[in-house]
Motif scaffolding. Structure first.
Motif, mmCIF file in Angstrom:
data_model
loop_
_atom_site.group_PDB
_atom_site.id
_atom_site.type_symbol
_atom_site.label_atom_id
_atom_site.label_comp_id
_atom_site.label_asym_id
_atom_site.label_seq_id
_atom_site.Cartn_x
_atom_site.Cartn_y
_atom_site.Cartn_z
ATOM 1 N N VAL A 173 -57.598 -28.459 11.263
ATOM 2 C CA VAL A 173 -58.863 -27.810 11.586
ATOM 3 C C VAL A 173 -58.602 -26.483 12.312
ATOM 4 O O VAL A 173 -59.157 -25.440 11.956
ATOM 5 N N ARG A 177 -59.496 -22.791 10.850
ATOM 6 C CA ARG A 177 -60.370 -21.878 11.608
ATOM 7 C C ARG A 177 -59.696 -20.525 11.794
ATOM 8 O O ARG A 177 -60.315 -19.484 11.609
ATOM 9 N N ILE A 190 -66.703 -25.581 9.130
ATOM 10 C CA ILE A 190 -65.723 -26.639 8.834
ATOM 11 C C ILE A 190 -66.362 -27.996 9.116
ATOM 12 O O ILE A 190 -66.722 -28.306 10.253
ATOM 13 N N SER A 192 -65.235 -31.517 9.168
ATOM 14 C CA SER A 192 -63.954 -32.209 9.158
ATOM 15 C C SER A 192 -64.127 -33.699 8.894
ATOM 16 O O SER A 192 -64.916 -34.372 9.575
ATOM 17 N N ASP A 238 -60.389 -32.917 16.479
ATOM 18 C CA ASP A 238 -61.028 -32.000 15.524
ATOM 19 C C ASP A 238 -62.085 -31.150 16.214
ATOM 20 O O ASP A 238 -62.255 -29.970 15.900
ATOM 21 N N ALA A 243 -63.937 -27.787 14.840
ATOM 22 C CA ALA A 243 -64.784 -28.299 13.749
ATOM 23 C C ALA A 243 -66.256 -28.072 14.100
ATOM 24 O O ALA A 243 -66.646 -28.151 15.266
#
Ligand code: PBG
Length: 326
Positions: A173, A177, A190, A192, A238, A243
């Motif tokens: 993650v 990013r 995102i 996740s 995450d 995320a």
């Protein structure tokens, strides 16, 4: 009887039940997973009756129909021709590959539809694993993450709104990013797959894409179904890595995980009603043993009640149509 409380009073009529209802399911909560393949043919998926591997044109039509029924988002899964599968999964970041072409076509036809893409190597990898495989059969974490970043950038350049890493590699993650931001894709989200379990419920999906691992299983990266604390740890990592949304997968057999994560994160939470869950309902209904419509609604309501804000489900379009009264 002289009773102080008669809870049944609140269940007496549909109008009263509507007032006291605690959970509402709407089409706007749903994400529609769609399969696609090369060429103009559309192939019914034997392992998932009622699902189709779409051509690009068919995919756009199906997605637009779902959007018009109120489904705001789709997530795409490609069936990659065998001759394009390699041990390095190079096809995963081919700008002319199936997914980038589909993303461009969807965004052109329906700009407001949220287009999510799956980030993982299994459809592209000759080994059928979500990650790169070493000569001695290990799934290589850090090398895989580099490839996932190339894949996500390829999808972002095509116009994907959200990338959804389903690979379960460590550290992906944060890496995604950084890669996205580095190219100016600060608005690409995102989602996740934070708690993705090594589940037999994925069987029909692997049949749909012919993407089952050639050797071994996915237990060194997907989670042990016995574990709850591990899901919390994955979710915390995450979230810390940036995320925007978290996911629990599968959904129906993991309602406790959804509830635990809901209580611990402020991020929106998704749950994936996976292919095996779909198939069990579908096949029981086709045999005449359960009422499909009712079981589908109950299963989705249960996933929302457990704490999911959004649900990935192969029933998305039919449920949206039903909620519309079509
Ligand atoms: C693989 C992936 C899988 C699913 C979504 N992405 C299968 C797997 O992990 O083996 C399963 C979805 C379903 O069963 O409906 N990256």
């Amino acid at each position: 009887m002289e009773l102080l409380a008669r809870p049944r009073r609140n269940r007496r009529t549909e109008s009263v039940r509507s007032l006291v209802r605690e959970t509402v399911l709407s089409a706007g909560d749903l994400i529609y997973p769609l399969f696609l393949q090369e060429g103009d043919e559309e192939t019914p998926i034997a392992s998932m009756p009622g699902c189709t591997r779409w051509s690009l044109g068919g995919l756009v039509k199906e997605a637009v129909e779902a959007y018009e029924l109120g489904v705001p988002a789709v997530v795409l899964f490609p069936k990659v021709p065998d001759e394009l599968k390699t041990s390095g999964a190079e096809e995963a970041w081919n700008p002319e590959g199936l997914i980038p072409r589909a993303v461009r076509a969807l965004k052109a036809a329906c700009p407001r539809l949220a287009v999510l893409t799956d980030i993982a190597l299994d459809p592209y990898n000759s080994d059928g694993h979500d990650g790169l495989v070493s000569e001695d059969g290990r799934i290589l974490n850090d090398e895989t993450v580099e490839v996932l970043c190339r894949q996500a950038l390829c999808h972002a350049r095509a116009g994907a709104d959200i990338v959804a890493p389903s690979d379960m590699m460590d550290g992906r993650v944060a890496a995604l990013r950084e890669a996205l931001d580095g190219e100016g894709f600060t608005d690409v989200g995102i989602l996740s797959y934070a708690a993705k379990y090594a589940s037999a419920y994925y069987g029909p999906f692997r049949g749909a894409l012919d993407s089952a691992p050639k050797a071994g299983d996915k237990k060194t990266y997907q989670m042990d179904p016995a574990n709850v604390r591990e899901a919390i740890r994955e979710a915390e990592l995450d979230e810390a890595e940036g995320a925007d949304m978290l996911m629990v997968k599968p959904a129906g057999a993991y309602l406790d995980i959804i509830a635990v994560l809901r209580a611990r994160t402020m991020l929106p939470l998704a749950a994936y009603q996976v292919s095996g869950e779909y198939l069990m309902i579908k096949s029981a209904a086709q045999a005449g043993w359960v009422n499909e419509e009712q079981v589908v609604m109950e299963s989705l309501m249960a996933i929302k009640r457990a704490g999911a804000d959004m649900i990935l489900t192969y029933f998305a379009k039919s449920v949206a149509a039903r909620l519309r009264g079509c």
